[in-house]
Motif scaffolding. Structure first.
Motif, PDB file in Angstrom:
ATOM      1  N   GLU A   1      18.533  -9.220  84.953  1.00  0.00           N
ATOM      2  CA  GLU A   1      17.779  -8.663  83.827  1.00  0.00           C
ATOM      3  C   GLU A   1      18.400  -9.072  82.498  1.00  0.00           C
ATOM      4  OE1 GLU A   1      16.416  -4.279  82.071  1.00  0.00           O
ATOM      5  OE2 GLU A   1      17.441  -4.452  84.005  1.00  0.00           O
TER       6      GLU A   1
ATOM      7  N   GLN B   1      20.270 -11.746  81.944  1.00  0.00           N
ATOM      8  CA  GLN B   1      20.070 -13.182  81.751  1.00  0.00           C
ATOM      9  C   GLN B   1      18.651 -13.492  81.287  1.00  0.00           C
ATOM     10  OE1 GLN B   1      19.982 -16.055  85.143  1.00  0.00           O
ATOM     11  NE2 GLN B   1      21.889 -16.797  84.249  1.00  0.00           N
ATOM     12  N   ALA B   2      17.664 -12.773  81.835  1.00  0.00           N
ATOM     13  CA  ALA B   2      16.277 -12.982  81.412  1.00  0.00           C
ATOM     14  C   ALA B   2      16.094 -12.607  79.943  1.00  0.00           C
ATOM     15  CB  ALA B   2      15.335 -12.165  82.298  1.00  0.00           C
ATOM     16  N   LYS B   3      16.749 -11.540  79.504  1.00  0.00           N
ATOM     17  CA  LYS B   3      16.651 -11.134  78.104  1.00  0.00           C
ATOM     18  C   LYS B   3      17.282 -12.181  77.184  1.00  0.00           C
ATOM     19  CE  LYS B   3      16.516  -6.125  78.882  1.00  0.00           C
ATOM     20  NZ  LYS B   3      17.217  -4.842  78.661  1.00  0.00           N
TER      21      LYS B   3
ATOM     22  N   ARG C   1      17.562 -15.454  77.802  1.00  0.00           N
ATOM     23  CA  ARG C   1      16.672 -16.615  77.758  1.00  0.00           C
ATOM     24  C   ARG C   1      15.473 -16.357  76.862  1.00  0.00           C
ATOM     25  NH1 ARG C   1      17.562 -16.964  83.492  1.00  0.00           N
ATOM     26  NH2 ARG C   1      15.542 -15.923  83.798  1.00  0.00           N
ATOM     27  N   GLU C   2      14.921 -15.161  76.946  1.00  0.00           N
ATOM     28  CA  GLU C   2      13.765 -14.830  76.110  1.00  0.00           C
ATOM     29  C   GLU C   2      14.137 -14.831  74.636  1.00  0.00           C
ATOM     30  OE1 GLU C   2      10.391 -11.297  75.629  1.00  0.00           O
ATOM     31  OE2 GLU C   2      12.048 -11.083  77.047  1.00  0.00           O
ATOM     32  N   ARG C   3      15.322 -14.293  74.310  1.00  0.00           N
ATOM     33  CA  ARG C   3      15.755 -14.267  72.910  1.00  0.00           C
ATOM     34  C   ARG C   3      15.974 -15.689  72.375  1.00  0.00           C
ATOM     35  NH1 ARG C   3      19.845 -11.550  73.625  1.00  0.00           N
ATOM     36  NH2 ARG C   3      21.486 -13.126  73.445  1.00  0.00           N
ATOM     37  N   LYS C   4      16.586 -16.553  73.183  1.00  0.00           N
ATOM     38  CA  LYS C   4      16.808 -17.933  72.742  1.00  0.00           C
ATOM     39  C   LYS C   4      15.489 -18.678  72.570  1.00  0.00           C
ATOM     40  CE  LYS C   4      21.425 -18.546  74.706  1.00  0.00           C
ATOM     41  NZ  LYS C   4      22.266 -19.324  75.658  1.00  0.00           N
ATOM     42  N   MET C   5      14.536 -18.428  73.481  1.00  0.00           N
ATOM     43  CA  MET C   5      13.239 -19.094  73.366  1.00  0.00           C
ATOM     44  C   MET C   5      12.520 -18.668  72.090  1.00  0.00           C
ATOM     45  SD  MET C   5      10.014 -18.993  76.014  1.00  0.00           S
ATOM     46  CE  MET C   5       9.766 -17.234  75.688  1.00  0.00           C
ATOM     47  N   MET C   6      12.586 -17.384  71.752  1.00  0.00           N
ATOM     48  CA  MET C   6      11.958 -16.900  70.529  1.00  0.00           C
ATOM     49  C   MET C   6      12.618 -17.505  69.297  1.00  0.00           C
ATOM     50  SD  MET C   6       9.488 -15.114  71.594  1.00  0.00           S
ATOM     51  CE  MET C   6       8.978 -14.457  70.022  1.00  0.00           C
ATOM     52  N   GLU C   7      13.937 -17.694  69.338  1.00  0.00           N
ATOM     53  CA  GLU C   7      14.635 -18.310  68.210  1.00  0.00           C
ATOM     54  C   GLU C   7      14.202 -19.765  68.026  1.00  0.00           C
ATOM     55  OE1 GLU C   7      18.725 -17.834  69.095  1.00  0.00           O
ATOM     56  OE2 GLU C   7      18.784 -15.682  68.625  1.00  0.00           O
TER      57      GLU C   7
END
Length: 312
Positions: A130, A132-134, A136-142
């Motif tokens: 969970e 790690q998924a957060k 990855r999602e934060r980096k993708m949004m950046e």
């Protein structure tokens, strides 16, 4: 007061009664077996079996339920269930207030590995997956936010323009100019801005069928209309390094008809359509550059000689 259990003799008598009815039904079926048509035999057999099943259900419904648990045992069982409730657990009750039955709401607890303990051989647990998924999602949004900001950035695009009139007036030279665009604009949008500026600066009709060519010292590529300035600036050689610097080198723009008529002359002989499935090699481009330039200059010289002879 609790209802007393039913004596076992009543159950035995009921079972004997049902068994007798079953035997009676089989005897009745056997009476007309072989003496009536097959369809009639099946119909009568189904009717008798239906009557037998109906009587059996009625007899069982008439019997009182047998309870082998005393009231004291039921009360003790309820107390045990209450004692199993964990401290601080949330309970949900579905009674009106008089009943004792309760349903415990499940609680979840995040489990982490002990810090300082070598656990590389273990797989990730639910909490780590969970987290790690957060991440990855934060980096993708950046990344998406940086891309949006880059596409909105305004830049000055310098260009050279070639057409038949410029060739005649300027002695095989070209017009120069610049327009303001955003990095996220595609080639079609950039050409529209250049066409509007050329039409305003020159008292002549400029064709809207234009080509945009990105160029460096070795390569000239005609870009597809859907490509953006960001896409062109991100193209790389096979050996590494960016292919085009739009800030340092101007783009070339020409009318499509002019290019088709003069593509055997220099510098149009160097122009090639960009292929998105091809990885361009800088070393190969440098080695082949001389051959293309020689062929283009030779064709240009031949055309110039023919034009001079015709004037004489």
């Amino acid at each position: 007061q609790p209802r007393p259990p039913v004596a076992s003799s009543s159950l035995t008598e009921n079972l004997h009664l049902q068994r007798g009815r079953t035997m009676s039904t089989e005897e009745e079926i056997a009476k007309f077996k072989g003496y009536v048509p097959l369809e009639e035999y099946k119909r009568r057999k189904e009717e008798l079996q239906h009557d037998l099943t109906l009587r059996s259900v009625q007899d069982n419904a008439a019997l009182p339920a047998v309870s082998s648990t005393a009231p004291e045992d039921r009360a003790a069982s309820k107390k045990k269930r209450k004692a199993k409730a964990s401290k601080g657990a949330v309970s949900l009750s579905f009674e009106d207030g008089d009943g004792d039955e309760e349903v415990e709401a499940p609680t979840t607890k995040r489990v982490h590995k002990a810090p300082g303990v070598e656990a590389s051989f273990l797989g990730m647990n639910a909490a780590e997956r969970e987290d790690q998924a957060k991440v990855r999602e934060r980096k993708m949004m950046e990344v998406l936010e940086r891309q949006r900001a880059a596409k909105q950035e305004e830049v000055e695009v310098r260009y050279t323009f070639r057409n038949e009139k410029a060739k005649k007036l300027l002695g095989n030279q070209f017009y120069k100019g610049a327009v303001r665009c955003r990095r996220g604009d595609n080639v079609a949008t950039v050409l529209e801005a250049i066409h509007a500026k050329l039409s305003a600066d020159h008292a002549e009709t400029i064709s809207s069928q234009l080509l945009l060519v990105a160029a460096n010292d070795y390569l000239h590529l005609i870009m597809q209309p859907h490509m953006t300035l960001l896409d062109i600036g991100a193209l790389k050689w096979r050996e590494g390094g960016l292919m085009f610097d739009l800030g340092a080198n101007p783009i070339h723009v020409a009318e499509r008809a002019f290019f088709e008529q003069n593509k055997h002359l220099h510098p149009m002989v160097l122009w090639k359509l960009h292929d998105g499935f091809t990885t361009y090699s800088e070393d190969e481009t440098i080695r082949n550059r001389g051959k293309a330039q020689t062929a283009g200059l030779s064709a240009s010289t031949t055309a110039l000689t023919a034009a001079t002879s015709s004037r004489k």
